[in-house]
Scaffold this motif. Sequence first.
Motif, PDB file in Angstrom:
ATOM      1  N   SER A   9     112.754 -37.603 -12.885  1.00 29.18           N
ATOM      2  CA  SER A   9     113.257 -38.957 -12.974  1.00 29.18           C
ATOM      3  C   SER A   9     112.597 -39.779 -11.899  1.00 29.18           C
ATOM      4  O   SER A   9     111.574 -39.613 -11.488  1.00 29.18           O
ATOM      5  CB  SER A   9     114.799 -38.820 -12.785  1.00 29.18           C
ATOM      6  OG  SER A   9     115.292 -40.120 -13.138  1.00 29.18           O
ATOM      7  N   GLU A  12     114.770 -45.779 -10.127  1.00 32.57           N
ATOM      8  CA  GLU A  12     115.505 -46.750 -10.905  1.00 32.57           C
ATOM      9  C   GLU A  12     116.503 -46.135 -11.622  1.00 32.57           C
ATOM     10  O   GLU A  12     117.791 -46.315 -11.560  1.00 32.57           O
ATOM     11  CB  GLU A  12     114.530 -47.528 -11.810  1.00 32.57           C
ATOM     12  CG  GLU A  12     113.827 -48.520 -11.100  1.00 32.57           C
ATOM     13  CD  GLU A  12     112.286 -47.696 -10.372  1.00 32.57           C
ATOM     14  OE1 GLU A  12     111.906 -46.592 -11.085  1.00 32.57           O
ATOM     15  OE2 GLU A  12     111.918 -48.348  -9.491  1.00 32.57           O
ATOM     16  N   LYS A  13     116.015 -44.888 -12.023  1.00 38.63           N
ATOM     17  CA  LYS A  13     117.173 -43.803 -13.139  1.00 38.63           C
ATOM     18  C   LYS A  13     118.174 -43.661 -12.028  1.00 38.63           C
ATOM     19  O   LYS A  13     119.337 -43.279 -12.481  1.00 38.63           O
ATOM     20  CB  LYS A  13     116.535 -42.989 -13.826  1.00 38.63           C
ATOM     21  CG  LYS A  13     116.209 -43.492 -15.309  1.00 38.63           C
ATOM     22  CD  LYS A  13     116.573 -42.224 -16.064  1.00 38.63           C
ATOM     23  CE  LYS A  13     116.031 -42.260 -17.497  1.00 38.63           C
ATOM     24  NZ  LYS A  13     116.416 -42.939 -18.511  1.00 38.63           N
ATOM     25  N   LYS A  15     119.344 -44.709  -9.504  1.00 39.25           N
ATOM     26  CA  LYS A  15     120.060 -45.702  -8.917  1.00 39.25           C
ATOM     27  C   LYS A  15     121.250 -46.202 -10.007  1.00 39.25           C
ATOM     28  O   LYS A  15     122.449 -46.162  -9.763  1.00 39.25           O
ATOM     29  CB  LYS A  15     119.445 -46.951  -8.423  1.00 39.25           C
ATOM     30  CG  LYS A  15     120.246 -48.146  -7.770  1.00 39.25           C
ATOM     31  CD  LYS A  15     119.448 -49.372  -7.458  1.00 39.25           C
ATOM     32  CE  LYS A  15     120.325 -50.532  -7.040  1.00 39.25           C
ATOM     33  NZ  LYS A  15     119.478 -51.638  -6.378  1.00 39.25           N
ATOM     34  N   GLU A  16     120.444 -46.441 -11.193  1.00 38.42           N
ATOM     35  CA  GLU A  16     121.549 -46.593 -12.598  1.00 38.42           C
ATOM     36  C   GLU A  16     122.274 -45.835 -12.462  1.00 38.42           C
ATOM     37  O   GLU A  16     123.444 -46.148 -12.881  1.00 38.42           O
ATOM     38  CB  GLU A  16     120.322 -46.765 -13.560  1.00 38.42           C
ATOM     39  CG  GLU A  16     121.089 -46.848 -15.001  1.00 38.42           C
ATOM     40  CD  GLU A  16     119.949 -46.668 -16.115  1.00 38.42           C
ATOM     41  OE1 GLU A  16     120.592 -46.569 -17.052  1.00 38.42           O
ATOM     42  OE2 GLU A  16     118.875 -47.071 -15.968  1.00 38.42           O
ATOM     43  N   SER A  17     122.004 -44.429 -12.497  1.00 35.52           N
ATOM     44  CA  SER A  17     122.974 -43.269 -12.814  1.00 35.52           C
ATOM     45  C   SER A  17     123.977 -43.337 -11.690  1.00 35.52           C
ATOM     46  O   SER A  17     125.149 -43.069 -12.095  1.00 35.52           O
ATOM     47  CB  SER A  17     122.150 -41.685 -12.679  1.00 35.52           C
ATOM     48  OG  SER A  17     123.128 -40.811 -12.428  1.00 35.52           O
ATOM     49  N   ILE A  19     125.254 -45.830 -10.085  1.00 35.17           N
ATOM     50  CA  ILE A  19     125.920 -47.064 -10.473  1.00 35.17           C
ATOM     51  C   ILE A  19     126.959 -46.784 -11.728  1.00 35.17           C
ATOM     52  O   ILE A  19     128.245 -46.939 -11.712  1.00 35.17           O
ATOM     53  CB  ILE A  19     125.078 -48.295 -10.604  1.00 35.17           C
ATOM     54  CG1 ILE A  19     124.390 -48.664  -9.424  1.00 35.17           C
ATOM     55  CG2 ILE A  19     126.170 -49.283 -11.206  1.00 35.17           C
ATOM     56  CD1 ILE A  19     123.378 -49.699  -9.496  1.00 35.17           C
ATOM     57  N   ALA A  20     126.237 -46.072 -12.551  1.00 31.17           N
ATOM     58  CA  ALA A  20     127.352 -45.705 -13.706  1.00 31.17           C
ATOM     59  C   ALA A  20     128.346 -44.782 -13.607  1.00 31.17           C
ATOM     60  O   ALA A  20     129.505 -44.819 -13.755  1.00 31.17           O
ATOM     61  CB  ALA A  20     126.334 -45.322 -15.040  1.00 31.17           C
ATOM     62  N   LEU A  49     121.098 -41.095 -20.508  1.00 29.95           N
ATOM     63  CA  LEU A  49     120.800 -40.336 -19.591  1.00 29.95           C
ATOM     64  C   LEU A  49     120.995 -38.873 -19.592  1.00 29.95           C
ATOM     65  O   LEU A  49     122.069 -38.474 -20.340  1.00 29.95           O
ATOM     66  CB  LEU A  49     121.902 -40.696 -18.220  1.00 29.95           C
ATOM     67  CG  LEU A  49     121.755 -42.364 -17.896  1.00 29.95           C
ATOM     68  CD1 LEU A  49     122.970 -42.721 -16.706  1.00 29.95           C
ATOM     69  CD2 LEU A  49     120.548 -42.482 -16.980  1.00 29.95           C
ATOM     70  N   ASP A  53     119.787 -36.659 -14.876  1.00 30.56           N
ATOM     71  CA  ASP A  53     119.868 -37.684 -14.166  1.00 30.56           C
ATOM     72  C   ASP A  53     121.224 -38.142 -13.720  1.00 30.56           C
ATOM     73  O   ASP A  53     121.272 -38.832 -12.716  1.00 30.56           O
ATOM     74  CB  ASP A  53     119.593 -38.868 -15.339  1.00 30.56           C
ATOM     75  CG  ASP A  53     117.930 -38.935 -15.663  1.00 30.56           C
ATOM     76  OD1 ASP A  53     117.273 -38.570 -14.877  1.00 30.56           O
ATOM     77  OD2 ASP A  53     117.780 -39.087 -17.135  1.00 30.56           O
ATOM     78  N   LEU A  91     124.232 -45.485  -2.535  1.00 29.05           N
ATOM     79  CA  LEU A  91     123.489 -46.564  -3.066  1.00 29.05           C
ATOM     80  C   LEU A  91     123.025 -47.454  -2.030  1.00 29.05           C
ATOM     81  O   LEU A  91     122.070 -48.261  -2.366  1.00 29.05           O
ATOM     82  CB  LEU A  91     124.670 -47.300  -3.900  1.00 29.05           C
ATOM     83  CG  LEU A  91     125.052 -47.041  -5.351  1.00 29.05           C
ATOM     84  CD1 LEU A  91     126.268 -47.307  -5.718  1.00 29.05           C
ATOM     85  CD2 LEU A  91     123.738 -46.896  -6.376  1.00 29.05           C
TER      86      LEU A  91
END
Length: 96
Positions: A9, A12-13, A15-17, A19-20, A49, A53, A91
């Motif tokens: 990965s 960006e992925k 961090k996105e993961s 957050i989700a 994802l 991820d 994060l």
Amino acid sequence: AQLLVWKKSNREKAKESLIASRAALEKIPEDGFAAAHVKTALDSLQDGLSTGDIYWPLRVALSGRESSPGPVEIADALGRKEALARIDNALAKFES
């Protein structure tokens, strides 16, 4: 922050993961925060994802380690408040 990134990965992925994952776990009430509910919440994120991820950054965020029990078990043991706090801490590493 590099340890938070799964080998297949990118930053960006990861961090996105996180957050989700945080948003999904935050929806679970404190009195229902158990492994089964954590797993269901995380499995609902798999749209776009991969399992790696989702689970790798969360494992590292919760345990601080590369090798540890699974993130579902760690989250269950930590409880909602501590799990969310550790995700927030992870994060913050993306901001520095």
